[in-house]
Enzyme design. Sequence first.
Site, PDB file in Angstrom:
ATOM      1  N   SER A 139       0.876  -1.305  -0.011  1.00 35.98           N
ATOM      2  CA  SER A 139       0.112  -0.009   0.233  1.00 35.98           C
ATOM      3  C   SER A 139       0.716   1.218   0.094  1.00 35.98           C
ATOM      4  O   SER A 139       0.600   2.120  -0.670  1.00 35.98           O
ATOM      5  CB  SER A 139      -1.166  -0.141   1.170  1.00 35.98           C
ATOM      6  OG  SER A 139      -0.322  -0.131   2.481  1.00 35.98           O
ATOM      7  N   HIS A 185       5.511 -12.785   7.367  1.00 34.17           N
ATOM      8  CA  HIS A 185       6.011 -11.325   6.924  1.00 34.17           C
ATOM      9  C   HIS A 185       7.115 -11.192   5.995  1.00 34.17           C
ATOM     10  O   HIS A 185       8.036 -12.070   6.198  1.00 34.17           O
ATOM     11  CB  HIS A 185       6.140 -10.358   8.459  1.00 34.17           C
ATOM     12  CG  HIS A 185       5.929  -9.020   7.905  1.00 34.17           C
ATOM     13  ND1 HIS A 185       6.973  -8.152   7.467  1.00 34.17           N
ATOM     14  CD2 HIS A 185       4.850  -8.252   8.200  1.00 34.17           C
ATOM     15  CE1 HIS A 185       6.367  -7.080   7.256  1.00 34.17           C
ATOM     16  NE2 HIS A 185       5.227  -6.886   7.558  1.00 34.17           N
ATOM     17  N   HIS A 215      -2.007  -8.866   1.718  1.00 38.20           N
ATOM     18  CA  HIS A 215      -1.571  -7.648   2.511  1.00 38.20           C
ATOM     19  C   HIS A 215      -2.650  -7.466   3.339  1.00 38.20           C
ATOM     20  O   HIS A 215      -3.179  -8.102   4.418  1.00 38.20           O
ATOM     21  CB  HIS A 215      -1.388  -6.556   1.411  1.00 38.20           C
ATOM     22  CG  HIS A 215      -0.877  -4.986   2.019  1.00 38.20           C
ATOM     23  ND1 HIS A 215      -0.036  -5.036   3.023  1.00 38.20           N
ATOM     24  CD2 HIS A 215      -0.750  -4.003   1.389  1.00 38.20           C
ATOM     25  CE1 HIS A 215       0.110  -3.670   3.501  1.00 38.20           C
ATOM     26  NE2 HIS A 215      -0.264  -3.135   2.391  1.00 38.20           N
TER      27      HIS A 215
HETATM   28  N1  CMX Z   1       1.123 -19.912   5.741  1.00 43.33           N
HETATM   29  C1  CMX Z   1       1.366 -20.801   4.864  1.00 43.33           C
HETATM   30  N2  CMX Z   1       2.595 -20.606   4.033  1.00 43.33           N
HETATM   31  C2  CMX Z   1       3.143 -19.275   4.283  1.00 43.33           C
HETATM   32  C3  CMX Z   1       2.811 -18.572   5.109  1.00 43.33           C
HETATM   33  C4  CMX Z   1       1.511 -18.740   5.977  1.00 43.33           C
HETATM   34  N3  CMX Z   1       1.301 -17.916   6.611  1.00 43.33           N
HETATM   35  N4  CMX Z   1       4.035 -17.382   4.934  1.00 43.33           N
HETATM   36  C5  CMX Z   1       4.641 -17.850   4.028  1.00 43.33           C
HETATM   37  N5  CMX Z   1       4.506 -19.001   3.414  1.00 43.33           N
HETATM   38  C6  CMX Z   1       4.951 -19.932   2.505  1.00 43.33           C
HETATM   39  C7  CMX Z   1       4.832 -18.691   1.208  1.00 43.33           C
HETATM   40  O1  CMX Z   1       3.535 -18.819   0.507  1.00 43.33           O
HETATM   41  C8  CMX Z   1       5.889 -19.184   0.283  1.00 43.33           C
HETATM   42  O2  CMX Z   1       5.418 -20.199  -0.466  1.00 43.33           O
HETATM   43  P1  CMX Z   1       5.796 -20.619  -1.947  1.00 43.33           P
HETATM   44  O3  CMX Z   1       7.402 -20.419  -1.969  1.00 43.33           O
HETATM   45  O4  CMX Z   1       5.113 -22.026  -2.168  1.00 43.33           O
HETATM   46  O5  CMX Z   1       5.086 -19.550  -2.816  1.00 43.33           O
HETATM   47  C9  CMX Z   1       7.054 -19.460   1.219  1.00 43.33           C
HETATM   48  O6  CMX Z   1       6.154 -19.561   2.573  1.00 43.33           O
HETATM   49  C10 CMX Z   1       7.966 -18.234   1.573  1.00 43.33           C
HETATM   50  O7  CMX Z   1       7.389 -17.322   1.935  1.00 43.33           O
HETATM   51  P2  CMX Z   1       8.227 -16.095   3.020  1.00 43.33           P
HETATM   52  O8  CMX Z   1       9.501 -15.661   2.083  1.00 43.33           O
HETATM   53  O9  CMX Z   1       8.208 -16.709   4.065  1.00 43.33           O
HETATM   54  O10 CMX Z   1       7.338 -14.926   2.806  1.00 43.33           O
HETATM   55  P3  CMX Z   1       6.738 -13.881   1.687  1.00 43.33           P
HETATM   56  O11 CMX Z   1       7.690 -12.658   1.981  1.00 43.33           O
HETATM   57  O12 CMX Z   1       6.940 -14.519   0.443  1.00 43.33           O
HETATM   58  O13 CMX Z   1       5.421 -13.474   1.975  1.00 43.33           O
HETATM   59  C11 CMX Z   1       3.458 -12.938   3.549  1.00 43.33           C
HETATM   60  C12 CMX Z   1       4.978 -12.627   3.147  1.00 43.33           C
HETATM   61  C13 CMX Z   1       2.909 -12.165   4.537  1.00 43.33           C
HETATM   62  C14 CMX Z   1       2.779 -12.520   2.004  1.00 43.33           C
HETATM   63  C15 CMX Z   1       3.254 -14.469   3.882  1.00 43.33           C
HETATM   64  O14 CMX Z   1       3.672 -14.535   4.960  1.00 43.33           O
HETATM   65  C16 CMX Z   1       1.874 -14.689   3.907  1.00 43.33           C
HETATM   66  O15 CMX Z   1       1.211 -15.098   2.727  1.00 43.33           O
HETATM   67  N6  CMX Z   1       1.333 -14.994   4.809  1.00 43.33           N
HETATM   68  C17 CMX Z   1      -0.342 -15.042   4.997  1.00 43.33           C
HETATM   69  C18 CMX Z   1      -1.165 -13.952   4.596  1.00 43.33           C
HETATM   70  C19 CMX Z   1      -0.932 -12.718   5.677  1.00 43.33           C
HETATM   71  O16 CMX Z   1      -1.024 -12.806   6.963  1.00 43.33           O
HETATM   72  N7  CMX Z   1      -0.701 -11.431   5.074  1.00 43.33           N
HETATM   73  C20 CMX Z   1      -0.783 -10.197   5.836  1.00 43.33           C
HETATM   74  C21 CMX Z   1       0.691  -9.501   6.154  1.00 43.33           C
HETATM   75  C22 CMX Z   1       0.605  -8.344   6.796  1.00 43.33           C
HETATM   76  C23 CMX Z   1      -0.021  -7.089   6.222  1.00 43.33           C
HETATM   77  O17 CMX Z   1       0.699  -6.996   5.106  1.00 43.33           O
HETATM   78  O18 CMX Z   1      -0.899  -6.775   6.527  1.00 43.33           O
END
Ligand code: CMX
Length: 439
Positions: free
Chosen positions: A242, A319, A272
């Site tokens: 955002s 995150h 997000h």
């Molecule tokens: N549950 C399951 N799998 C997860 C996970 C979770 N909570 N968090 C990360 N992973 C997975 C990713 O989907 C990714 O999988 P692939 O390689 O198969 O695509 C892998 O772990 C590596 O991810 P990462 O490097 O740890 O995290 P990213 O920086 O790529 O993504 C985030 C960060 C927040 C998008 C991710 O942790 C996520 O999807 N969390 C759940 C959604 C969420 O709570 N979002 C809110 C974030 C805060 C905000 O912005 O408001």
Amino acid sequence: MSQSLKSLFAEVIHPHAAAVKQMVAEHGSFKLGEITLAQVYSGMKGMVGMITETSKLDPEEGIRFRGYSIPELRDMLPKAPGGNEPLPEGIFFLMLTGKLPTEEQTTSLSREWEERSQVPPHVFAALDALPLYTHPMTQFSIAILAMRTESVFAHEYEKGINKKDYWDPMFEDCMNLIARLPRVAAYIYRRTYFNNQQIEPLKGADWSANFAHMMGHDSKEVAELFRLYMTIHTDHEGGNVSAHSTHLVGSALSDAYYSFSAGINGLAGPLHGLANQEVIRWILELQKDLGGGLPSKEQIEQYVNKTLSEGKVVPGYGHAVLRKTDPRFEAQMEFAKKYMPDDDICNIVWRVYDVVPGILGSIKKIQNPWPNVDAHSGALLLHYGIKEYDFFTVLFGVSRALGVLAQLTTSRAMGLPIERPGSITSEGLLKKINAAKAV
Ligand code: CMX
């Protein structure tokens, strides 16, 4: 009478902009790091590529706003009379000027936002034209764009304005937008879920208490929750979707309405801001699936594993930068333990917190198994009867305006240029790798 925020901002930002110009002239070739191929394919994580003055995120410590942590700000920022939580007016002042405001400066900002809060009628008409099943974030983004008719920046630009003065109409737009967002958001809430029975603003209230009031909540506790909520969701440095979208669009000299609407569209993504809606949806489904009440840790463990086995994320966990429990989660947990220690959904949130980091931490690819801000926010709202969870991200959006619009004004005052990072094709990358191998 204290100095106006606008003149204080001008007093602080111009010498800062000059000092930055000087720094770039003297140290322009200073290296900030190297970029790896893996980073290019991982959403530019860890690449420093932009300037954000309002806040800085540390993977281990969490967010600091102009150097202050959340516990420090809860302690040091001015409060409403009889209240314990910081007024978001104060954090906006801090982000814009780098200075902690006095109570008088904070109150004066509440009054200024109240004076600027009149929403033009055509914005409500635009909302009323949308079917009620339009997602509240879509309604919010449309309303922000509909308000663009009022843009001072667009008007001044059309007339012809000197670059060095861009910050002034941008300041006006940002202040007007912030002042009007609670009214717009509350209007969306009441039209979508309460048969369009609108509640008029409360005269003389602070920004958050008035927002809660227009949504239909007048208790002291809800006002306190809104003050805390609106303070901690404001900003999370510049690279989150955002903030970055707002910054990028603004860099083309699009006005605050175009820029912030873009930021809101990014916040509406489930990875997000929409995660706050997804968390509650997931918890309510979990509770229903497991027969109601407070599920055991073993039951939650099984449910988490089921979610993962279906190829879904556990919402509210993980995150892109943080590598520990989000201090915004901790602040909300502290609030809940004070005001609602026996609440069922909060107790599920805490039990999920006991279980999920262990499971996610055992999956190698996941970099951060800890909860983020969205893991807790919905439970607090549900406790006070705000149960329409597809509205939750709008609340996040109203708060996020404070951070990204403070930065947008700052960016124009610093004369930051149009943003235009380079890109490369995968084929081009392969050629570079092969060429490097050949030498
Ligand atoms: N549950 C399951 N799998 C997860 C996970 C979770 N909570 N968090 C990360 N992973 C997975 C990713 O989907 C990714 O999988 P692939 O390689 O198969 O695509 C892998 O772990 C590596 O991810 P990462 O490097 O740890 O995290 P990213 O920086 O790529 O993504 C985030 C960060 C927040 C998008 C991710 O942790 C996520 O999807 N969390 C759940 C959604 C969420 O709570 N979002 C809110 C974030 C805060 C905000 O912005 O408001």
